[in-house]
Design a protein around this motif. Structure first.
Motif, short mmCIF file in Angstrom:
data_model
loop_
_atom_site.label_atom_id
_atom_site.label_comp_id
_atom_site.label_asym_id
_atom_site.label_seq_id
_atom_site.Cartn_x
_atom_site.Cartn_y
_atom_site.Cartn_z
N THR A 28 33.54 50.54 35.32
CA THR A 28 32.21 51.08 35.05
C THR A 28 31.43 50.22 34.05
O THR A 28 30.21 50.32 33.97
N THR A 29 32.13 49.36 33.30
CA THR A 29 31.47 48.45 32.36
C THR A 29 31.54 47.03 32.91
O THR A 29 32.62 46.55 33.26
N ALA A 30 30.39 46.38 32.99
CA ALA A 30 30.33 45.04 33.56
C ALA A 30 30.98 44.02 32.63
O ALA A 30 30.73 44.02 31.42
N ILE A 31 31.80 43.16 33.20
CA ILE A 31 32.44 42.07 32.46
C ILE A 31 32.00 40.76 33.09
O ILE A 31 32.15 40.57 34.31
N VAL A 32 31.45 39.86 32.28
CA VAL A 32 30.99 38.56 32.76
C VAL A 32 31.70 37.47 31.97
O VAL A 32 31.79 37.54 30.74
N GLU A 33 32.22 36.47 32.66
CA GLU A 33 32.82 35.30 32.02
C GLU A 33 31.93 34.09 32.28
O GLU A 33 31.42 33.91 33.40
N THR A 34 31.74 33.26 31.25
CA THR A 34 30.97 32.03 31.39
C THR A 34 31.89 30.85 31.08
O THR A 34 32.52 30.82 30.02
N THR A 35 31.96 29.90 31.99
CA THR A 35 32.87 28.77 31.83
C THR A 35 32.23 27.71 30.93
O THR A 35 31.05 27.77 30.59
N SER A 36 33.03 26.72 30.58
CA SER A 36 32.53 25.62 29.73
C SER A 36 31.46 24.80 30.44
O SER A 36 30.70 24.08 29.79
N GLY A 73 29.05 26.18 32.12
CA GLY A 73 27.86 27.01 32.22
C GLY A 73 27.79 27.85 33.47
O GLY A 73 26.71 28.31 33.86
N VAL A 74 28.94 28.12 34.11
CA VAL A 74 28.99 28.97 35.30
C VAL A 74 29.35 30.38 34.87
O VAL A 74 30.34 30.60 34.17
N SER A 75 28.54 31.37 35.26
CA SER A 75 28.80 32.78 34.94
C SER A 75 29.39 33.47 36.16
O SER A 75 28.91 33.29 37.29
N LEU A 76 30.43 34.26 35.92
CA LEU A 76 31.19 34.89 37.00
C LEU A 76 31.29 36.39 36.78
O LEU A 76 31.48 36.86 35.65
N PHE A 77 31.17 37.15 37.87
CA PHE A 77 31.30 38.61 37.83
C PHE A 77 31.92 39.08 39.14
O PHE A 77 31.66 38.53 40.22
N ALA A 78 32.72 40.13 39.05
CA ALA A 78 33.24 40.81 40.24
C ALA A 78 33.45 42.27 39.91
O ALA A 78 34.05 42.60 38.88
N GLY A 79 32.92 43.15 40.75
CA GLY A 79 33.11 44.58 40.51
C GLY A 79 32.08 45.41 41.23
O GLY A 79 31.24 44.89 41.98
N PRO A 80 32.09 46.73 41.02
CA PRO A 80 31.15 47.62 41.72
C PRO A 80 29.75 47.50 41.15
O PRO A 80 29.54 47.39 39.94
N ARG A 81 28.77 47.54 42.05
CA ARG A 81 27.36 47.54 41.70
C ARG A 81 26.64 48.53 42.59
O ARG A 81 27.07 48.82 43.71
N GLN A 82 25.50 49.04 42.11
CA GLN A 82 24.69 49.97 42.90
C GLN A 82 24.30 49.32 44.22
O GLN A 82 23.81 48.20 44.26
N ASP A 83 24.52 50.05 45.31
CA ASP A 83 24.14 49.54 46.63
C ASP A 83 22.63 49.34 46.69
O ASP A 83 21.87 50.28 46.46
N PRO A 84 22.13 48.11 46.98
CA PRO A 84 20.70 47.86 46.99
C PRO A 84 20.00 48.32 48.27
O PRO A 84 18.78 48.24 48.37
N PHE A 85 20.77 48.80 49.23
CA PHE A 85 20.23 49.11 50.55
C PHE A 85 19.60 50.50 50.54
O PHE A 85 20.25 51.49 50.23
N PHE A 86 18.30 50.60 50.87
CA PHE A 86 17.63 51.90 51.03
C PHE A 86 17.55 52.19 52.52
O PHE A 86 16.92 51.45 53.28
N PHE A 87 18.20 53.27 52.94
CA PHE A 87 18.25 53.58 54.36
C PHE A 87 18.44 55.07 54.55
O PHE A 87 19.36 55.67 53.99
N ASP A 88 17.56 55.69 55.32
CA ASP A 88 17.68 57.09 55.68
C ASP A 88 18.57 57.17 56.92
O ASP A 88 18.10 57.27 58.06
#
Length: 230
Positions: free
Chosen positions: A135-143, A145-160
């Motif tokens: 539930t808390t976002a964790i981001v790693e940044t390499t030496s 300058g690459v930022s990495l994330f993996a995990g659940p995010r709100q679905d951006p798709f709006f669909f009835d």
């Protein structure tokens, strides 16, 4: 969105070399539906105007309804971001991600040793890794300058979804008014999550973009695949 059949080789510290992988598609392949081999969305964009970085976001559809809001990444699924640098619609460099024991491991950008539907992929180029978020976002940044994330995010798709099914029902009385107005439409996926893989990377590590989009902006030609071992 290109789907490939590839052989995974040389994952180094993950020690999973030699796994045969097959491509996935979104929902219409029963073997991938409901797993993180099922690609929901792919976005590539500048984080801000004039930035020297590019952000890649891959949403894989694990569970889509609110009562199944949090899913997991399948450890037998390799996600690959493909980038074409010379306009021939063949990947010149790839970024790969594969989960192991609660972390997402990234490789590349690297040129694959072979390309196309039966190619082998060069993945012996560790990029970094990050703890898979809850539930808390964790981001790693390499030496680099690459930022990495993996995990659940709100679905951006709006669909009835349910009104859509009513409209396409052969029974003409199923939805006599057709689609709902924007004010009346319901977002079926509100509160649901996709499992997201995010990479923000300096363009200098990718190579120069050569394509031009409809707005006249210089962009990368890029697509994503998921590959699952048999």
């Amino acid at each position: 969105m290109k789907k490939t059949r590839k052989l995974l080789v040389g994952l180094g510290v993950l020690a999973v070399a030699g796994l045969v992988l097959i491509a996935a598609d979104h929902i219409d392949a029963p073997s991938s539906a409901g797993t993180s081999a099922d690609i929901a969305d792919f976005f590539a964009f500048e984080p801000s105007e004039g930035s020297d970085n590019t952000v890649f976001v891959v949403d894989v559809q694990s569970n889509v309804l609110p009562d199944l809001a949090y899913g997991t990444f399948d450890e037998d699924v390799l996600t690959e971001i493909n980038v074409d640098l010379d306009g021939d619609l063949v990947e010149d460099v790839v970024i790969q991600a594969i989960p192991r024991n609660g972390r997402m491991y990234f490789f590349g950008p690297a040129a694959p040793s072979q390309t196309g539907l039966t190619g082998t992929v060069l993945v012996d180029a560790p990029l970094g890794d990050v703890e898979i978020s809850g539930t808390t976002a964790i981001v790693e940044t390499t030496s680099e300058g690459v930022s990495l994330f993996a995990g659940p995010r709100q679905d951006p798709f709006f669909f009835d979804f349910f009104q859509f099914n009513a409209v396409i029902n052969p029974d003409v009385n199923s939805a006599p008014r057709g689609f709902s107005t924007p004010e009346e439409a319901e977002d079926t996926f509100d509160g649901a999550n996709t499992m997201s893989i995010v990479v923000e990377i300096p363009n200098s590590l990718l190579g120069s973009p050569t394509a031009t989009n409809a707005l006249g902006l210089t962009v990368y030609k890029t697509w994503v695949t998921t590959n699952r071992k048999q």
